[in-house]
Design a protein around this motif. Structure first.
Motif, PDB file in Angstrom:
ATOM      1  N   ASN A  58      -2.960  -9.845   5.240  1.00 29.07           N
ATOM      2  CA  ASN A  58      -1.661 -10.336   4.771  1.00 29.07           C
ATOM      3  C   ASN A  58      -1.775 -10.891   3.352  1.00 29.07           C
ATOM      4  O   ASN A  58      -0.916 -10.632   2.499  1.00 29.07           O
ATOM      5  N   ASP A  59      -2.847 -11.639   3.094  1.00 30.78           N
ATOM      6  CA  ASP A  59      -3.074 -12.174   1.741  1.00 30.78           C
ATOM      7  C   ASP A  59      -3.247 -11.033   0.735  1.00 30.78           C
ATOM      8  O   ASP A  59      -2.708 -11.087  -0.380  1.00 30.78           O
ATOM      9  N   LEU A  60      -4.001 -10.006   1.147  1.00 34.72           N
ATOM     10  CA  LEU A  60      -4.245  -8.880   0.252  1.00 34.72           C
ATOM     11  C   LEU A  60      -2.950  -8.146  -0.080  1.00 34.72           C
ATOM     12  O   LEU A  60      -2.696  -7.787  -1.239  1.00 34.72           O
ATOM     13  N   VAL A  61      -2.115  -7.932   0.933  1.00 38.02           N
ATOM     14  CA  VAL A  61      -0.829  -7.257   0.712  1.00 38.02           C
ATOM     15  C   VAL A  61       0.059  -8.083  -0.206  1.00 38.02           C
ATOM     16  O   VAL A  61       0.715  -7.548  -1.109  1.00 38.02           O
ATOM     17  N   ALA A 112      -4.132  -0.475   7.678  1.00 35.33           N
ATOM     18  CA  ALA A 112      -5.063  -1.040   6.699  1.00 35.33           C
ATOM     19  C   ALA A 112      -5.704   0.055   5.851  1.00 35.33           C
ATOM     20  O   ALA A 112      -5.946  -0.138   4.653  1.00 35.33           O
ATOM     21  N   LEU A 113      -5.986   1.200   6.472  1.00 30.53           N
ATOM     22  CA  LEU A 113      -6.556   2.317   5.715  1.00 30.53           C
ATOM     23  C   LEU A 113      -5.560   2.835   4.684  1.00 30.53           C
ATOM     24  O   LEU A 113      -5.923   3.119   3.534  1.00 30.53           O
ATOM     25  N   HIS A 114      -4.293   2.948   5.073  1.00 30.80           N
ATOM     26  CA  HIS A 114      -3.265   3.392   4.130  1.00 30.80           C
ATOM     27  C   HIS A 114      -3.087   2.381   2.999  1.00 30.80           C
ATOM     28  O   HIS A 114      -2.834   2.757   1.852  1.00 30.80           O
ATOM     29  N   MET A 115      -3.217   1.093   3.324  1.00 35.13           N
ATOM     30  CA  MET A 115      -3.131   0.070   2.279  1.00 35.13           C
ATOM     31  C   MET A 115      -4.212   0.289   1.231  1.00 35.13           C
ATOM     32  O   MET A 115      -3.950   0.204   0.020  1.00 35.13           O
ATOM     33  N   LYS A 116      -5.438   0.518   1.696  1.00 33.85           N
ATOM     34  CA  LYS A 116      -6.541   0.733   0.772  1.00 33.85           C
ATOM     35  C   LYS A 116      -6.260   1.922  -0.146  1.00 33.85           C
ATOM     36  O   LYS A 116      -6.484   1.861  -1.356  1.00 33.85           O
ATOM     37  N   LYS A 117      -5.751   2.988   0.427  1.00 32.95           N
ATOM     38  CA  LYS A 117      -5.462   4.190  -0.364  1.00 32.95           C
ATOM     39  C   LYS A 117      -4.343   3.928  -1.375  1.00 32.95           C
ATOM     40  O   LYS A 117      -4.356   4.471  -2.484  1.00 32.95           O
ATOM     41  N   GLU A 118      -3.377   3.104  -0.997  1.00 28.60           N
ATOM     42  CA  GLU A 118      -2.295   2.783  -1.927  1.00 28.60           C
ATOM     43  C   GLU A 118      -2.783   1.880  -3.056  1.00 28.60           C
ATOM     44  O   GLU A 118      -2.293   1.964  -4.183  1.00 28.60           O
ATOM     45  N   GLU A 151       7.429   5.699  -8.896  1.00 30.61           N
ATOM     46  CA  GLU A 151       6.354   5.702  -7.895  1.00 30.61           C
ATOM     47  C   GLU A 151       5.960   4.271  -7.536  1.00 30.61           C
ATOM     48  O   GLU A 151       5.746   3.947  -6.361  1.00 30.61           O
ATOM     49  N   LEU A 152       5.858   3.421  -8.537  1.00 30.35           N
ATOM     50  CA  LEU A 152       5.488   2.026  -8.297  1.00 30.35           C
ATOM     51  C   LEU A 152       6.554   1.300  -7.489  1.00 30.35           C
ATOM     52  O   LEU A 152       6.240   0.470  -6.632  1.00 30.35           O
ATOM     53  N   GLU A 153       7.810   1.611  -7.755  1.00 31.93           N
ATOM     54  CA  GLU A 153       8.896   0.995  -6.998  1.00 31.93           C
ATOM     55  C   GLU A 153       8.777   1.326  -5.506  1.00 31.93           C
ATOM     56  O   GLU A 153       8.957   0.453  -4.646  1.00 31.93           O
ATOM     57  N   MET A 154       8.438   2.588  -5.208  1.00 33.03           N
ATOM     58  CA  MET A 154       8.263   2.994  -3.819  1.00 33.03           C
ATOM     59  C   MET A 154       7.044   2.297  -3.207  1.00 33.03           C
ATOM     60  O   MET A 154       7.065   1.902  -2.023  1.00 33.03           O
ATOM     61  N   GLN A 155       5.983   2.134  -3.984  1.00 36.17           N
ATOM     62  CA  GLN A 155       4.805   1.436  -3.492  1.00 36.17           C
ATOM     63  C   GLN A 155       5.110  -0.018  -3.141  1.00 36.17           C
ATOM     64  O   GLN A 155       4.671  -0.526  -2.106  1.00 36.17           O
ATOM     65  N   ILE A 156       5.849  -0.666  -4.010  1.00 33.16           N
ATOM     66  CA  ILE A 156       6.209  -2.064  -3.765  1.00 33.16           C
ATOM     67  C   ILE A 156       6.975  -2.196  -2.452  1.00 33.16           C
ATOM     68  O   ILE A 156       6.704  -3.085  -1.636  1.00 33.16           O
ATOM     69  N   LYS A 157       7.916  -1.313  -2.215  1.00 32.86           N
ATOM     70  CA  LYS A 157       8.686  -1.346  -0.966  1.00 32.86           C
ATOM     71  C   LYS A 157       7.787  -1.124   0.243  1.00 32.86           C
ATOM     72  O   LYS A 157       7.968  -1.751   1.291  1.00 32.86           O
ATOM     73  N   GLN A 158       6.801  -0.235   0.095  1.00 28.96           N
ATOM     74  CA  GLN A 158       5.881   0.032   1.198  1.00 28.96           C
ATOM     75  C   GLN A 158       5.030  -1.197   1.519  1.00 28.96           C
ATOM     76  O   GLN A 158       4.850  -1.550   2.685  1.00 28.96           O
ATOM     77  N   PHE A 159       4.523  -1.876   0.494  1.00 25.48           N
ATOM     78  CA  PHE A 159       3.720  -3.071   0.724  1.00 25.48           C
ATOM     79  C   PHE A 159       4.565  -4.190   1.332  1.00 25.48           C
ATOM     80  O   PHE A 159       4.072  -4.953   2.175  1.00 25.48           O
TER      81      PHE A 159
END
Length: 259
Positions: free
Chosen positions: A195-198, A95-101, A55-63
């Motif tokens: 961008n900094d947050l991501v 940005a909303l999806h980022m927060k949820k992730e 799951e984390l691997e998929m998250q990293i790719k998304q970010f």
């Protein structure tokens, strides 16, 4: 203490194994006793750890994908000033999806820490095994990652006047972002902050995944060692006491070794 401050206490996830934590933006629904009982019965705790790593691997790719998209939006904003309405709406949804992730990453950290705790409780001796290996403490590692994520998120968002309490409500959060982008300078600042947050969140997720993989490695090595020790004991017993049945209640047999 404000109610919202409680959302950042990772210990709520780390140690509340049989109850669902209060809903808040950094957390999420947490599975209760039924799931843990099933995991213990099926000896699948290591498998659960590896699943979270995936799951984390998929998250990293998304970010990483979001970071590329934000870079493109930054170039567009530099050329034309404010983003067109459709592009701004696309960014706000992103940005909303980022927060949820980011929330989900904290939940994963809590869950995998709980797996570590359950593993120690179910397999006696594993705790000492970790202590003998440079005193590894996974719960502490996950707590530190949660704290770093919290601090980085809040400090970064302050640059565009978004406070901790704004994160509790998605509608308020989106409104704050939109207000911040009401001018060309505000748009540029918002894109830079995001961008900094991501970027920082990607680093934290990579650190989290590496910790999870180390935990899975330690668990599988320990289980393999227990199976090997048991095989040696069984072989010795059969060689010297072939007529005696093995009635040992200490062995949890079979222990499944998960590759």
């Amino acid at each position: 203490m404000k109610k919202i401050s409680k959302i950042w206490l990772c210990a709520t996830v780390m140690f509340s194994l049989y109850s669902t934590p209060a809903k808040a933006w950094i957390f999420g629904d947490f599975d209760g006793a039924t799931e843990w009982t099933q995991l213990l019965n099926n000896a699948e705790l290591v498998s659960q750890t590896l699943k979270m790593s995936k799951e984390l691997e998929m998250q990293i790719k998304q970010f990483q994908k979001w970071q590329r998209e934000i870079e493109s939006l930054k170039m567009l904003a530099q050329n034309i000033g404010k983003l067109p309405d459709d592009m701004q709406d696309k960014f706000l949804n992103m940005a909303l999806h980022m927060k949820k992730e980011i929330e989900r990453g904290a939940v994963i950290a809590g869950k995998v820490s709980a797996v570590d705790k359950r593993f120690k409780q179910y397999f006696k001796g594993y705790d000492n095994y970790l202590k003998n290996l440079n005193n590894i403490d996974f719960e502490s590692e996950y707590r530190n990652i949660c704290q770093t994520t919290r601090d980085t998120t809040l400090n970064t968002l302050k640059a565009i006047s978004i406070q901790e309490e704004d994160l509790e409500n998605d509608r308020v959060y989106m409104s704050k972002l939109k207000d911040a982008m009401s001018s060309a300078d505000g748009t540029e600042a918002t894109l830079k902050v995001t961008n900094d947050l991501v970027y920082h969140q990607t680093l934290e997720l990579q650190k989290l995944r590496q910790t999870v993989m180390t935990q899975a490695k330690m668990q599988t090595e320990w289980i393999a060692k227990q199976n090997e020790d048991k095989a040696i004991r069984d072989a010795t017993r059969k060689k010297f006491y072939p007529s005696i049945e093995d009635t040992s209640s200490d062995d949890k047999s079979p222990i499944r070794y998960i590759h």
